[in-house]
Motif scaffolding. Sequence first.
Motif: not given
Length: 223
Positions: A122, A124, A126, A128-133, A135, A138, A223
């Motif tokens: 991302h 910032d 972080r 990119i994972t399946s828990q934090n996809p 968007r 984005e 989002e």
Amino acid sequence: AGTPAPAFGARVNAASFAPLVAPGSIASVFGAELAGATAWAAALPPPRSLAGTSVEIDGQPVPLFYVSPQQINLLLPRNGGETVVVVRQGVRSVTGAIRMSFWAPGLFTLDGTGRGPAAALHADGRPITSQNPARRGETIMLFATGFGFRDPRMLRPDVLPIVRIGGISAEISYSGPAPGFSGLDQVNVRVPLEAPLGPAVPAELQLASERSNTVTLAVGPQE
């Protein structure tokens, strides 16, 4: 017993493991008895010898990121090359050929296999994972190698990459060297609003006629 002679087989793109490589990119050599120990470059620029092993491209030692008995990760010269030799404690391997191209894009993955989830961030930082996809809409960062060496004196135009996410072309806001790391390329792309949703949406990168390996991205709704 003396030092065994290093023996190598595959010489490949370090991200995709495809046999085509590009000048100034990160490549991997696989084989046996390549080094007597496992070692990593502790700082940049990387050294030209690790654990008593060096690699010569067209007779000149090149920077090394990693060595082990079975694998070496190295930085190819900016002007490319045609031959490779692994030297372990003064013992030389046979000479092998390299398949070099202007462009040979490969996308890095999280597990380093060239398949599965992309090594993507991302904005910032972080992962990119399946828990934090990622968007829809984005801007994210993808990491690759094989874009070739950019030199304005060369009579060769730069080629803008094409990134497809779920088969849909993505808008690119940056394409070029990743800051502070030799041979690593970075592409900042905006996830298309029409991109499919899911934990493993296919993504690929193309330079001219050369396509990268296909990786996956977890994509969630806007989002």
